[in-house]
Every structure is written in C-alpha cells, then in structure tokens.
Scaffold this motif. Structure first.
Motif, mmCIF file in Angstrom:
data_model
loop_
_atom_site.group_PDB
_atom_site.id
_atom_site.type_symbol
_atom_site.label_atom_id
_atom_site.label_comp_id
_atom_site.label_asym_id
_atom_site.label_seq_id
_atom_site.Cartn_x
_atom_site.Cartn_y
_atom_site.Cartn_z
ATOM 1 N N SER A 7 0.841 -1.194 0.000
ATOM 2 C CA SER A 7 0.000 0.000 0.000
ATOM 3 C C SER A 7 0.878 1.247 0.000
ATOM 4 O O SER A 7 1.810 1.372 0.798
ATOM 5 N N VAL B 60 4.214 2.844 -5.734
ATOM 6 C CA VAL B 60 3.823 3.114 -7.120
ATOM 7 C C VAL B 60 4.848 2.475 -8.045
ATOM 8 O O VAL B 60 6.058 2.697 -7.888
ATOM 9 N N TYR C 270 5.908 1.539 -12.169
ATOM 10 C CA TYR C 270 5.756 1.730 -13.610
ATOM 11 C C TYR C 270 6.360 0.500 -14.278
ATOM 12 O O TYR C 270 7.554 0.213 -14.106
ATOM 13 N N SER D 187 2.130 -7.217 -12.843
ATOM 14 C CA SER D 187 1.213 -6.137 -12.508
ATOM 15 C C SER D 187 0.086 -6.621 -11.607
ATOM 16 O O SER D 187 -0.256 -5.986 -10.598
ATOM 17 N N LYS E 40 -0.676 -5.344 -7.740
ATOM 18 C CA LYS E 40 -1.961 -4.729 -7.397
ATOM 19 C C LYS E 40 -2.659 -5.502 -6.292
ATOM 20 O O LYS E 40 -3.298 -4.899 -5.410
ATOM 21 N N ALA F 36 -0.437 -2.168 -4.333
ATOM 22 C CA ALA F 36 0.329 -1.155 -5.046
ATOM 23 C C ALA F 36 -0.499 -0.465 -6.123
ATOM 24 O O ALA F 36 -1.468 -1.025 -6.646
ATOM 25 N N THR F 37 -0.088 0.753 -6.458
ATOM 26 C CA THR F 37 -0.584 1.439 -7.645
ATOM 27 C C THR F 37 0.342 1.081 -8.798
ATOM 28 O O THR F 37 1.562 1.239 -8.675
ATOM 29 N N TYR G 98 1.167 1.283 -13.017
ATOM 30 C CA TYR G 98 0.944 1.840 -14.350
ATOM 31 C C TYR G 98 1.611 0.928 -15.374
ATOM 32 O O TYR G 98 2.819 0.686 -15.304
ATOM 33 N N HIS H 288 3.331 11.783 -8.193
ATOM 34 C CA HIS H 288 3.361 10.952 -6.976
ATOM 35 C C HIS H 288 4.571 11.289 -6.087
ATOM 36 O O HIS H 288 5.065 10.424 -5.372
ATOM 37 N N GLN I 219 8.513 4.910 -5.425
ATOM 38 C CA GLN I 219 8.247 4.733 -6.854
ATOM 39 C C GLN I 219 9.407 4.009 -7.524
ATOM 40 O O GLN I 219 10.571 4.335 -7.283
#
Length: 305
Positions: A83, A86, A88, A123, A127, A131-132, A134, A186, A191
């Motif tokens: 949590s 982020v 990518y 991914s 999630k 996590a967030t 992209y 963010h 990240q």
C-alpha cells in the motif's frame, strides 16, 4: 524435420492434452519441458497464525455486524504489504516493433508478446498487494495468456492511450516522458520503474535472468539486488542441481535507465534464440514463476526501505 512432422500428425490421436500449453498443436515441440516448470508463489509460506483455528464469534446485531465488517475490510486494505507504493511497468517494444524474434519449430516467438505476458502477470501480483501500477505498454485485447506460442500482433498502445512509434528513440522517449510526468505527480511516494525484455543472442548461448541499473542509483541497485537474491533462493529451492548465473550490473547507456526519474531496473529474461532458455518463456507456469519471483524481490525491497 521428418520426426517433427510425424509427431504433429499423430498428436490429435493422443487422449491426454495438457491445458497448460494452450493450443495442442505445440505439444509435440514441448516434449518433456513441462517437468521443468519453476513453481513459486509470492505467498508460498503461509503465516501459521492465519491457519490456526479461531473460536466462532458471538452473534451480533445486524448494524454492529456491518460496522465490524466495514472496519475489518478497511483495516485489511490498509495492511496490504505494498500500500502506498507506485510502480511503472514497461514491457519491451510493442506496437509496430515486436523486438527480437525467436524460432520454436515452425513457430515464431516475438519478444514483445512474452515480455508483455510476464509484465501483466507481475502487474496483477503487485496490485493484489495494494500497489498502484501503471502499465506503460498495454494491449487492448490481450490479458494473461497460457498458450505456448503467443500470437504476434501490433495493436499495443503506450500509456495513457497513444500509438507506439516505430522509431526506437521516439518510442523510448515516449515511455520515459510519461513515467517522469507520473513520477512528479506521486512525489514523496515509493516509486520504481521496472522494464522487462527478452534478449537475443546466438542459438548456442544459454543465459539466466539478469539485471541492469544505473551506476548512480544506489536505490536502483538495491531493488535489482533484492530481486536477484530471490531468483538465487528460488533456484536453490526448486532446482537444487542447477546453478543460477544471473547477474546484477550497471548499464548507463540504456535510454530508459539513463533518462527515467524513478529508480529503474532493466530485466532481461533470457535468450529467445536458445532452446534451453525458450522453456522459460514457452511454458506458461514458468512465465508465472518469473513474475512471482520478481514480486517477491520487490516486496523485500519495499520492506527494507
């Protein structure tokens, strides 16, 4: 070649298909590869407290029960291990550029399809842990696939929904520009950028999963090292007779590594031309294991921050 054709002709008469490999046309080429699947899970060692029997709760009123359920749900969501993090995730190539092409009998193995399948599996795992995420490359009609041979298409789009240019520099600039804008949005969060590729070398060269980071990024090196250690541990656990030779090293000349603002790890999954390495991509459970082990290393890194 004659032997392969005979197997392809005889295979429809076999009565025990293996659904892990998707289309049965590819089964004769896989042979005994199923035994080389690399199991592993992001939660393969359950917490003993979670499996211990609990006493039955006392009955409560409807309002109290709903309030408790809502609070419990919120607390569980807040406790999810990633949590606030982020990520990518950028799978290599895509759109008009399939990347390296391997040959699997008479079938083609496109780099971008296999890199994408591992990336989307990763991914989903991240999630699930809160996590967030992209996805910097997205295919509108391809989710997780369990086929052995993944069909080549050219309909991938770049985040948020842009056509992918054929020119390599333009394509890499497109990715880093999008990542850097999101990174600024963010600011202050944990990240990381992870870009996943499949290497292409001579057919006789068998290589393990290896990792690049920028020499000036201690944080990037730490993330790469955590994932690398998980691969070492899992190879010792699941294939004790097979040494793992993957490495962590710097490579500042890689465009994405050099120009991305978040700490970046560039991962090469193996040699798409080598028959030994191909089992790492062709067997769906191996693609899942790759994603599982990466997720384990990422979780280790997040916990150690």
């Amino acid at each position: 070649m004659l032997r392969l054709l005979v197997l392809l002709l005889l295979f429809p008469f076999f009565r025990s298909p293996r659904p892990d490999f998707g289309d049965r046309r590819y089964e004769p080429l896989l042979g005994s590869w199923k035994r080389t699947a690399l199991p592993g899970s992001i939660a393969d060692q359950p917490n003993k407290r979670q499996v211990r029997k609990q006493p039955k709760p006392k009955k409560r009123s409807g309002v109290a029960t709903r309030q408790k359920a809502t609070a419990k749900k919120t607390t569980k969501a807040g406790r999810r291990p990633l949590s606030g993090a982020v990520f990518y995730l950028a799978s290599g190539h895509g759109g008009p550029d399939p990347g390296a092409i391997g040959r699997f009998g008479r079938f083609l193995l496109p780099e971008d399809e296999y890199a994408y399948d591992v990336t989307i599996r990763l991914s989903e795992l991240l999630k699930q842990q809160g996590a967030t995420v992209y996805m910097m490359v997205k295919d509108p009609n391809d989710g997780i696939r369990n086929d052995a041979v993944l069909k080549l298409d050219r309909d991938e789009r770049a985040y948020p929904n842009q056509p992918i240019p054929l020119n390599q520099t333009a394509r890499l600039r497109q990715t880093t520009t999008a990542v850097n804008r999101l990174y600024a949005r963010h600011k202050g969060a944990y990240q990381r950028l992870i870009t996943i590729h499949v290497d292409s070398r001579s057919k006789g060269q068998n290589i393990d999963v290896f990792f690049y980071h920028h020499s000036g990024s201690a944080v990037g090196r730490r993330l790469a090292t955590h994932i690398h250690r998980r691969f070492q541990t899992n190879y010792r656990r699941y294939q004790p007779g097979r040494p793992y030779s993957g490495t962590v090293s710097t490579r500042n000349t890689l465009y994405v590594v050099k120009n991305s603002h978040p700490p970046t790890v560039f991962i090469e999954l193996g040699n798409i031309q080598n028959r030994q390495d191909q089992r790492r991509f062709v067997i769906a459970s191996n693609r899942q294991a790759l994603a599982n082990w990466m997720a384990q290393g990422i979780l280790d890194d997040y916990r150690s921050r």
